[in-house]
Design a protein around this motif. Structure first.
Motif: not given
Length: 207
Positions: A85-88, A182-184, A189-190
């Motif tokens: 549930n990503l947000t910028p 891992f760091v994402a 621009s998402l």
């Protein structure tokens, strides 16, 4: 005219036989002196074993092979919330441990070898991979570790430093695990409602 008498002929035959006997005698002496003997050597060469394995579980459990070029399945990383549930601006973390298995007979160096991304948001998520202590928590503190790979987005790849991997201390024992964090990061621009998948490979080379 010289007359050859029977006695002269007999004398020549005797001399010829003696001469032949002398030649044969010399030949026999050479043959007896030329003794021969031989030595042979052989060597057997056995190759060692080498295998890298990984775990998404911990530094001691859950290890298996994930080499897709050999028919295995890539390890599925478990990123921290809110990966679904990503947000910028969101930053996500996922641990992955690698080690040399119990059959390996040589130490190694590990490098990140490839990175690729697919999906509509592949250009909108950046990443870094750090080497941290095996028992450390993969979180924001990981940036203090050794940078192993990075990309401005999932379609980009830059290899960082290599890290050492040690074989097991005794035969039949797996080597000490190294943790890759891992760091994402979701970029401004998402895009909404779409996803992306990143895939990375790591190569261990025997020392």
């Amino acid at each position: 005219m010289t007359t050859v008498t029977p006695s002269t002929r007999n004398r020549r035959k005797v001399l010829a036989v003696l001469a032949g006997g002398l030649v044969l005698g010399v030949g026999a002496a050479i043959t007896l002196a030329a003794w021969n003997d031989s030595e042979f050597a052989t060597g057997t060469f056995t190759a060692g074993s080498f295998n890298l394995e990984g775990s998404t579980t911990s530094a001691v459990n859950g290890f298996s092979n994930h080499n897709v070029t050999k028919g295995d399945t890539a390890a599925g990383l478990t990123f921290s919330a809110p990966f679904s549930n990503l947000t910028p601006g969101d930053v996500l973390y996922a641990p992955f441990w690698v080690r040399l298995d119990s059959t390996t007979t040589s130490n190694a160096s590990l490098v990140a070898s490839t990175g690729a991304g697919t999906g509509a948001n592949a250009a909108n998520i950046s990443y870094e991979v750090y080497s941290i202590a095996a028992a450390a928590t993969c979180d924001s503190s990981a940036t203090a570790g050794t940078l192993v790979a990075s990309g401005d987005d999932l379609t980009a790849f830059t290899a960082g430093s290599s890290i050492p991997l040690a074989k097991g201390a005794t035969a039949g024992t797996a080597g000490t695990a190294a943790q890759l964090c891992f760091v994402a990061t979701a970029k401004s621009s998402l895009a909404q409602g779409v996803s992306a998948t990143g895939t990375w490979s790591f190569t261990a080379t025997s020392n």
